[in-house]
Design a protein around this motif. Structure first.
Motif, PDB file in Angstrom:
ATOM      1  N   GLU A 123      12.127 -29.347   3.675  1.00 58.17           N
ATOM      2  CA  GLU A 123      13.530 -28.669   3.212  1.00 58.17           C
ATOM      3  C   GLU A 123      14.602 -29.175   3.800  1.00 58.17           C
ATOM      4  OE1 GLU A 123      14.369 -25.895   1.344  1.00 58.17           O
ATOM      5  OE2 GLU A 123      12.513 -26.151   0.350  1.00 58.17           O
ATOM      6  N   VAL A 124      14.718 -29.665   4.923  1.00 59.29           N
ATOM      7  CA  VAL A 124      15.747 -30.493   5.574  1.00 59.29           C
ATOM      8  C   VAL A 124      15.981 -31.657   4.861  1.00 59.29           C
ATOM      9  CG1 VAL A 124      16.633 -31.732   7.676  1.00 59.29           C
ATOM     10  CG2 VAL A 124      15.342 -29.563   8.039  1.00 59.29           C
ATOM     11  N   LEU A 125      15.275 -32.452   4.485  1.00 60.77           N
ATOM     12  CA  LEU A 125      15.456 -33.697   3.835  1.00 60.77           C
ATOM     13  C   LEU A 125      15.912 -33.314   2.269  1.00 60.77           C
ATOM     14  CD1 LEU A 125      12.428 -35.828   4.649  1.00 60.77           C
ATOM     15  CD2 LEU A 125      14.535 -36.055   5.543  1.00 60.77           C
ATOM     16  N   ASP A 153      16.866 -34.570  16.908  1.00 58.93           N
ATOM     17  CA  ASP A 153      15.438 -34.204  17.628  1.00 58.93           C
ATOM     18  C   ASP A 153      14.168 -34.800  16.328  1.00 58.93           C
ATOM     19  OD1 ASP A 153      16.374 -32.936  19.620  1.00 58.93           O
ATOM     20  OD2 ASP A 153      15.892 -30.864  18.605  1.00 58.93           O
ATOM     21  N   LEU A 154      14.849 -35.247  15.321  1.00 54.43           N
ATOM     22  CA  LEU A 154      13.731 -35.684  14.492  1.00 54.43           C
ATOM     23  C   LEU A 154      13.648 -37.114  14.549  1.00 54.43           C
ATOM     24  CD1 LEU A 154      14.969 -34.110  10.996  1.00 54.43           C
ATOM     25  CD2 LEU A 154      13.499 -33.258  12.858  1.00 54.43           C
ATOM     26  N   LEU A 155      14.317 -37.755  15.571  1.00 56.35           N
ATOM     27  CA  LEU A 155      14.103 -39.175  16.071  1.00 56.35           C
ATOM     28  C   LEU A 155      13.302 -39.349  17.167  1.00 56.35           C
ATOM     29  CD1 LEU A 155      17.897 -40.464  15.794  1.00 56.35           C
ATOM     30  CD2 LEU A 155      16.074 -40.780  14.250  1.00 56.35           C
ATOM     31  N   LEU A 156      12.635 -38.339  17.791  1.00 55.10           N
ATOM     32  CA  LEU A 156      11.997 -38.447  19.177  1.00 55.10           C
ATOM     33  C   LEU A 156      10.505 -38.714  18.556  1.00 55.10           C
ATOM     34  CD1 LEU A 156      13.778 -35.121  20.873  1.00 55.10           C
ATOM     35  CD2 LEU A 156      14.434 -37.574  20.474  1.00 55.10           C
ATOM     36  N   LEU A 157       9.994 -39.615  19.395  1.00 60.16           N
ATOM     37  CA  LEU A 157       8.699 -39.909  19.183  1.00 60.16           C
ATOM     38  C   LEU A 157       7.520 -38.879  19.423  1.00 60.16           C
ATOM     39  CD1 LEU A 157       6.486 -42.314  18.708  1.00 60.16           C
ATOM     40  CD2 LEU A 157       6.498 -42.780  21.221  1.00 60.16           C
ATOM     41  N   GLU A 158       7.894 -37.875  20.363  1.00 54.92           N
ATOM     42  CA  GLU A 158       6.935 -36.874  20.522  1.00 54.92           C
ATOM     43  C   GLU A 158       7.153 -35.749  19.605  1.00 54.92           C
ATOM     44  OE1 GLU A 158       6.769 -37.790  25.717  1.00 54.92           O
ATOM     45  OE2 GLU A 158       7.488 -35.695  24.669  1.00 54.92           O
ATOM     46  N   ASN A 159       8.041 -35.900  18.847  1.00 56.39           N
ATOM     47  CA  ASN A 159       8.361 -34.604  17.946  1.00 56.39           C
ATOM     48  C   ASN A 159       7.947 -34.982  16.564  1.00 56.39           C
ATOM     49  OD1 ASN A 159       9.353 -32.042  18.625  1.00 56.39           O
ATOM     50  ND2 ASN A 159      11.344 -32.610  17.725  1.00 56.39           N
ATOM     51  N   PHE A 193      17.543 -41.982   2.575  1.00 57.30           N
ATOM     52  CA  PHE A 193      18.827 -41.268   2.218  1.00 57.30           C
ATOM     53  C   PHE A 193      19.391 -40.737   3.613  1.00 57.30           C
ATOM     54  CE2 PHE A 193      22.131 -37.902   1.183  1.00 57.30           C
ATOM     55  CZ  PHE A 193      22.858 -38.759   0.498  1.00 57.30           C
ATOM     56  N   PHE A 194      18.519 -39.775   4.031  1.00 57.35           N
ATOM     57  CA  PHE A 194      18.874 -39.085   5.194  1.00 57.35           C
ATOM     58  C   PHE A 194      19.024 -40.101   6.455  1.00 57.35           C
ATOM     59  CE2 PHE A 194      17.760 -36.699   9.312  1.00 57.35           C
ATOM     60  CZ  PHE A 194      18.108 -35.514   9.250  1.00 57.35           C
ATOM     61  N   PHE A 195      18.202 -40.997   6.877  1.00 56.44           N
ATOM     62  CA  PHE A 195      18.435 -41.623   8.063  1.00 56.44           C
ATOM     63  C   PHE A 195      19.516 -42.775   7.977  1.00 56.44           C
ATOM     64  CE2 PHE A 195      14.290 -39.861   9.177  1.00 56.44           C
ATOM     65  CZ  PHE A 195      14.711 -39.157  10.340  1.00 56.44           C
ATOM     66  N   THR A 196      19.620 -43.276   6.670  1.00 54.58           N
ATOM     67  CA  THR A 196      20.564 -44.303   6.444  1.00 54.58           C
ATOM     68  C   THR A 196      22.214 -43.737   6.651  1.00 54.58           C
ATOM     69  OG1 THR A 196      20.336 -44.214   4.183  1.00 54.58           O
ATOM     70  CG2 THR A 196      19.226 -46.155   5.394  1.00 54.58           C
ATOM     71  N   LEU A 219       8.454 -40.437  11.061  1.00 52.18           N
ATOM     72  CA  LEU A 219       9.653 -40.593  10.835  1.00 52.18           C
ATOM     73  C   LEU A 219      10.154 -41.856  11.846  1.00 52.18           C
ATOM     74  CD1 LEU A 219      10.936 -37.324   9.671  1.00 52.18           C
ATOM     75  CD2 LEU A 219      10.321 -38.989   8.333  1.00 52.18           C
ATOM     76  N   VAL A 220       9.819 -41.798  13.038  1.00 51.11           N
ATOM     77  CA  VAL A 220      10.400 -42.885  14.010  1.00 51.11           C
ATOM     78  C   VAL A 220       9.888 -44.102  13.263  1.00 51.11           C
ATOM     79  CG1 VAL A 220      10.557 -43.611  16.295  1.00 51.11           C
ATOM     80  CG2 VAL A 220      10.479 -41.272  15.823  1.00 51.11           C
ATOM     81  N   ASP A 221       8.885 -44.284  12.987  1.00 51.07           N
ATOM     82  CA  ASP A 221       8.141 -45.431  12.251  1.00 51.07           C
ATOM     83  C   ASP A 221       9.203 -45.890  11.198  1.00 51.07           C
ATOM     84  OD1 ASP A 221       6.361 -47.691  12.031  1.00 51.07           O
ATOM     85  OD2 ASP A 221       5.267 -46.577  10.518  1.00 51.07           O
ATOM     86  N   PHE A 222       9.573 -44.803  10.421  1.00 49.99           N
ATOM     87  CA  PHE A 222      10.239 -45.209   8.950  1.00 49.99           C
ATOM     88  C   PHE A 222      11.479 -45.662   9.543  1.00 49.99           C
ATOM     89  CE2 PHE A 222      13.456 -44.110   6.228  1.00 49.99           C
ATOM     90  CZ  PHE A 222      12.770 -44.202   4.799  1.00 49.99           C
ATOM     91  N   CYS A 223      12.195 -44.954  10.636  1.00 51.23           N
ATOM     92  CA  CYS A 223      13.529 -45.601  11.265  1.00 51.23           C
ATOM     93  C   CYS A 223      13.423 -47.047  11.676  1.00 51.23           C
ATOM     94  CB  CYS A 223      13.886 -44.918  12.227  1.00 51.23           C
ATOM     95  SG  CYS A 223      14.661 -43.121  11.679  1.00 51.23           S
TER      96      CYS A 223
END
Length: 421
Positions: A123-125, A153-159, A193-196, A219-223
């Motif tokens: 939903e966020v994306l 918070d979506l960039l955190l490895l543990e999250n 789209f979100f992260f760029t 998502l961290v791997d994606f970034c």
């Protein structure tokens, strides 16, 4: 003997209870050697994603909002709650094995956590890409300050959640049809789209094509895949034990140039010119880079982000180094304080390990050392330290230079007169 039988039985029961190792295990607790430098860079502030931080007191206020997103997602997809639960439960063993830590939650608790967080992330994306999908009273998208904390918070490895379960619960055709969207976008497209947009990385279309054909862990791997250069520009090699920092390089005649490449890692040194792409210092940069490093330090064979932090830390040690790079428009200091920017750069490399015999920037560091070791550059530095610093004012320097020029002119004149005679 009876005690031994009990121990054998206990150990055997523990061994039988071990889950099989999953080949895509990729979500780890950040190593303590990294965490002790900056706890805030790895801990969620607003929302927990996945089981590792679930239930922490300061994150509980977001749980009700996550449930509202699940409710809206079920309406949007028109798929029964039972179907999603069954889909996740069928993948439970694989999902648990994606986490390096043993997950203590029961089966029902674990499936519930994954279900709610999957719907929330999707939903966020979606709402970020299609703002018209946000509800009028959406506490995230209608309150920019809260969203800024949340997206980091979506960039955190543990999250993290395993990306495959997000894709399993996302149907692009259903999403386009049910929400009257103008485009049919995959979860990869929405994430890109979100992260760029939030990290403000440019020229990533080539990376996106590679990502489409590869396996994204989370998502961290994606970034990290967005950040990585398509063609590594630096030549790998052993790194020298020490390297002159920016101000020392400047005194040795090295010129600094803002790199034209959008590739953050494209550092070049040639003909006495050190070219470095723009680096914008901010809290967001620290969190992003530190978590990409944490991923590399736990789950990657290639360590280009770690190597980048290694060379930047070698080059920038003090506020004077930061000031020099700011004056050359290489550093953009979003923290205001020069000393704060220097501290962020210094902290990037604290606790990381790199292979000194196989560093992405080993050859550049070696070339910088060789440049500074040449006699002319050594003499230049000696002159600066032992002569220029002993002169009190610029007027004195100017007077001495004038005297030297007069002396040289006099000698030339005498030689010329001698030749005429």
């Amino acid at each position: 003997m009876g005690g031994s039988k009990h121990l054998v039985s206990s150990v055997r029961e523990e061994l039988d209870g071990l889950l099989p190792l999953y080949p895509l295990c990729s979500i780890y607790k950040v190593p303590e050697r990294l965490r002790r430098v900056s706890q805030k860079a790895y801990a969620p502030k607003v929302v927990s994603i996945g089981p590792l931080h679930h239930g922490k007191e300061h994150l509980k206020p977001m749980e009700e909002h996550k449930m509202r997103y699940l409710q809206q997602y079920l309406r949007r997809t028109q798929i029964n709650l039972e179907d999603y639960i069954r889909k996740i439960r069928e993948q439970e063993a694989g999902l648990r094995s994606c986490y390096a830590e043993t997950i203590a939650f029961s089966s029902d608790e674990f499936v519930r956590i994954i279900l709610v967080d999957v719907a929330f992330l999707i939903e966020v994306l979606l709402r970020f890409r299609f703002r018209q999908l946000s509800e009028e009273n959406d506490r995230l998208f209608n309150r920019p300050w809260m969203f800024e904390d949340l997206w980091m918070d979506l960039l955190l490895l543990e999250n993290q959640l395993p990306f495959f379960i997000l894709e399993d619960c996302f149907d692009a055709d259903i999403m386009q049809r049910s929400s009257n969207l103008s485009e049919r976008l995959s979860l990869i497209d929405l994430s890109h789209f979100f992260f760029t947009n939030k990290i403000q990385i440019k020229e990533t279309e080539g990376n996106l094509e590679i990502i489409r054909s590869s396996q994204v862990a989370h998502l961290v791997d994606f970034c990290r895949s967005i950040y990585l250069p398509l063609k590594p520009s630096a030549t790998r090699g052993p790194a020298p034990k020490t390297t002159p920092r920016i101000t020392e390089l400047n005194r040795a005649g090295v010129k600094f140039k803002l790199g034209s490449s959008s590739d953050l890692f494209n550092i070049q040194f040639s003909s006495g010119v050190l070219e470095i792409p723009k680096l914008a210092i901010s809290d967001q940069l620290e969190i992003t880079i530190k978590n990409l490093i944490a991923l590399e330090q736990t789950d990657c064979m290639e360590t280009i982000v770690s190597d980048y932090a290694f060379i930047i830390n070698r080059l920038v040690k003090t506020s004077k180094d930061v000031e020099l790079l700011v004056s050359n428009e290489i550093l953009e200091n979003g923290l205001g304080s020069i000393s704060a920017a220097a501290a962020v750069i210094n902290n990037l490399a604290d606790g990381l390990t790199v292979d000194p015999e196989d560093c992405c920037y080993g050859t550049i560091l070696k070339d910088l050392n060789e440049h500074c070791s040449k006699p002319w550059h050594q003499w230049r530095e000696y002159l600066r330290k032992h002569l220029l610093h002993s002169w009190a004012t610029k007027k004195t320097i100017g007077a001495v230079v004038l005297l030297v020029l007069i002396f040289i002119q006099t000698i030339c004149l005498l030689i010329f007169i001698g030749l005429l005679g």
